[in-house]
Design a protein around this motif. Structure first.
Motif, PDB file in Angstrom:
ATOM      1  N   MET A   1      -4.289 -10.943  10.332  1.00 15.72           N
ATOM      2  CA  MET A   1      -5.405 -11.188   9.611  1.00 15.72           C
ATOM      3  C   MET A   1      -5.422 -12.283   8.504  1.00 15.72           C
ATOM      4  SD  MET A   1      -8.321  -8.079   8.493  1.00 15.72           S
ATOM      5  CE  MET A   1      -9.372  -8.769   8.343  1.00 15.72           C
ATOM      6  N   ARG A   2      -5.981 -13.463   8.382  1.00 18.56           N
ATOM      7  CA  ARG A   2      -5.489 -14.132   6.970  1.00 18.56           C
ATOM      8  C   ARG A   2      -5.679 -12.806   6.178  1.00 18.56           C
ATOM      9  NH1 ARG A   2      -8.657 -18.859   7.919  1.00 18.56           N
ATOM     10  NH2 ARG A   2     -10.362 -18.020   8.961  1.00 18.56           N
ATOM     11  N   SER A   3      -5.008 -13.739   4.667  1.00 17.99           N
ATOM     12  CA  SER A   3      -5.165 -13.478   3.550  1.00 17.99           C
ATOM     13  C   SER A   3      -6.012 -13.556   2.494  1.00 17.99           C
ATOM     14  CB  SER A   3      -3.926 -13.166   2.776  1.00 17.99           C
ATOM     15  OG  SER A   3      -4.567 -12.546   1.071  1.00 17.99           O
ATOM     16  N   ASN A   4      -6.562 -13.122   2.060  1.00 18.39           N
ATOM     17  CA  ASN A   4      -7.974 -14.056   1.110  1.00 18.39           C
ATOM     18  C   ASN A   4      -7.670 -13.892  -0.526  1.00 18.39           C
ATOM     19  OD1 ASN A   4      -9.884 -13.847   2.575  1.00 18.39           O
ATOM     20  ND2 ASN A   4     -11.275 -11.611   2.081  1.00 18.39           N
ATOM     21  N   ASP A   5      -6.197 -12.733  -0.648  1.00 18.11           N
ATOM     22  CA  ASP A   5      -6.186 -13.054  -2.164  1.00 18.11           C
ATOM     23  C   ASP A   5      -4.852 -13.743  -1.912  1.00 18.11           C
ATOM     24  OD1 ASP A   5      -5.738 -10.455  -0.378  1.00 18.11           O
ATOM     25  OD2 ASP A   5      -4.352  -9.977  -1.903  1.00 18.11           O
ATOM     26  N   ASP A   6      -4.137 -13.899  -1.367  1.00 17.02           N
ATOM     27  CA  ASP A   6      -2.186 -14.975  -1.777  1.00 17.02           C
ATOM     28  C   ASP A   6      -2.512 -15.241  -0.117  1.00 17.02           C
ATOM     29  OD1 ASP A   6      -0.256 -14.595  -1.723  1.00 17.02           O
ATOM     30  OD2 ASP A   6       0.678 -13.601  -0.191  1.00 17.02           O
ATOM     31  N   LYS A   7      -3.169 -16.994  -0.623  1.00 20.71           N
ATOM     32  CA  LYS A   7      -3.232 -17.897   0.246  1.00 20.71           C
ATOM     33  C   LYS A   7      -3.157 -19.445  -0.508  1.00 20.71           C
ATOM     34  CE  LYS A   7      -8.008 -18.812   0.569  1.00 20.71           C
ATOM     35  NZ  LYS A   7      -9.295 -18.768   1.466  1.00 20.71           N
TER      36      LYS A   7
ATOM     37  N   VAL B   1      -2.869 -21.906   1.685  1.00 19.05           N
ATOM     38  CA  VAL B   1      -4.085 -23.327   2.383  1.00 19.05           C
ATOM     39  C   VAL B   1      -5.479 -23.114   2.790  1.00 19.05           C
ATOM     40  CG1 VAL B   1      -3.657 -24.979   4.064  1.00 19.05           C
ATOM     41  CG2 VAL B   1      -2.064 -24.920   2.453  1.00 19.05           C
ATOM     42  N   ALA B   2      -4.183 -22.321   3.839  1.00 15.72           N
ATOM     43  CA  ALA B   2      -5.157 -21.315   4.899  1.00 15.72           C
ATOM     44  C   ALA B   2      -5.056 -19.574   4.997  1.00 15.72           C
ATOM     45  CB  ALA B   2      -5.066 -21.896   5.593  1.00 15.72           C
ATOM     46  N   GLY B   3      -4.472 -18.894   4.410  1.00 17.90           N
ATOM     47  CA  GLY B   3      -3.633 -17.236   4.500  1.00 17.90           C
ATOM     48  C   GLY B   3      -3.154 -17.225   5.660  1.00 17.90           C
ATOM     49  N   VAL B   4      -2.921 -18.334   6.649  1.00 13.95           N
ATOM     50  CA  VAL B   4      -2.076 -17.933   7.188  1.00 13.95           C
ATOM     51  C   VAL B   4      -0.589 -17.297   6.800  1.00 13.95           C
ATOM     52  CG1 VAL B   4      -0.978 -18.611  10.046  1.00 13.95           C
ATOM     53  CG2 VAL B   4      -3.004 -19.528   8.886  1.00 13.95           C
ATOM     54  N   CYS B   5       0.690 -17.383   6.487  1.00 14.00           N
ATOM     55  CA  CYS B   5       1.522 -17.457   5.706  1.00 14.00           C
ATOM     56  C   CYS B   5       0.992 -15.994   5.486  1.00 14.00           C
ATOM     57  CB  CYS B   5       2.393 -18.273   5.471  1.00 14.00           C
ATOM     58  SG  CYS B   5       2.327 -20.098   5.855  1.00 14.00           S
ATOM     59  N   GLY B   6      -0.181 -15.837   4.554  1.00 10.13           N
ATOM     60  CA  GLY B   6       0.172 -14.396   3.471  1.00 10.13           C
ATOM     61  C   GLY B   6       0.015 -13.309   4.620  1.00 10.13           C
ATOM     62  N   GLY B   7      -1.508 -13.360   5.344  1.00  8.40           N
ATOM     63  CA  GLY B   7      -1.425 -12.941   6.187  1.00  8.40           C
ATOM     64  C   GLY B   7      -0.568 -12.317   7.588  1.00  8.40           C
ATOM     65  N   LEU B   8       0.601 -12.859   7.991  1.00  4.37           N
ATOM     66  CA  LEU B   8       1.688 -13.041   8.769  1.00  4.37           C
ATOM     67  C   LEU B   8       2.447 -12.067   8.026  1.00  4.37           C
ATOM     68  CD1 LEU B   8       2.351 -16.182  10.370  1.00  4.37           C
ATOM     69  CD2 LEU B   8       1.482 -14.017  11.422  1.00  4.37           C
ATOM     70  N   GLY B   9       3.017 -12.734   6.551  1.00  4.38           N
ATOM     71  CA  GLY B   9       3.784 -11.719   5.568  1.00  4.38           C
ATOM     72  C   GLY B   9       3.107 -10.494   5.457  1.00  4.38           C
ATOM     73  N   ARG B  10       2.330 -10.004   5.785  1.00  9.09           N
ATOM     74  CA  ARG B  10       1.310  -8.374   5.138  1.00  9.09           C
ATOM     75  C   ARG B  10       1.889  -7.777   6.520  1.00  9.09           C
ATOM     76  NH1 ARG B  10      -4.472  -8.942   3.365  1.00  9.09           N
ATOM     77  NH2 ARG B  10      -3.621  -9.976   1.582  1.00  9.09           N
ATOM     78  N   TYR B  11       0.857  -8.993   7.637  1.00 10.67           N
ATOM     79  CA  TYR B  11       1.464  -7.721   8.678  1.00 10.67           C
ATOM     80  C   TYR B  11       3.408  -7.841   9.220  1.00 10.67           C
ATOM     81  CZ  TYR B  11       1.030  -7.369  14.189  1.00 10.67           C
ATOM     82  OH  TYR B  11       1.694  -6.940  15.545  1.00 10.67           O
ATOM     83  N   LEU B  12       3.759  -8.282   8.508  1.00 10.70           N
ATOM     84  CA  LEU B  12       5.333  -7.821   9.285  1.00 10.70           C
ATOM     85  C   LEU B  12       5.677  -7.512   8.381  1.00 10.70           C
ATOM     86  CD1 LEU B  12       6.475 -12.074  10.419  1.00 10.70           C
ATOM     87  CD2 LEU B  12       5.869  -9.834  11.834  1.00 10.70           C
TER      88      LEU B  12
END
Length: 56
Positions: free
Chosen positions: A1-7, A9-20
């Motif tokens: 999931m894309r991150s709402n609070d750690d973004k 541009v679009a939250g993609v890197c924040g979501g990937l970081g959380r997932y990984l």
């Protein structure tokens, strides 16, 4: 999931970081390195991830 609070541009890197389970800053640095090395492929991969990852 894309991150709402750690973004940035679009939250993609924040979501990937959380997932990984890694710091999203490391994912962002990796994205920048990939952008420098393989510009068109990185832009396409980011856009696809932005489109298919649900908002979180």
């Amino acid at each position: 999931m894309r991150s709402n609070d750690d973004k940035m541009v679009a939250g993609v890197c924040g979501g990937l970081g959380r997932y990984l389970g890694v710091d999203p800053t490391l994912v962002r640095v990796g994205a920048v390195v990939a952008l420098v090395i393989g510009f068109p492929a990185t832009i396409v991969a980011y856009a696809v991830a932005w489109a298919i990852m649900p908002q979180g």
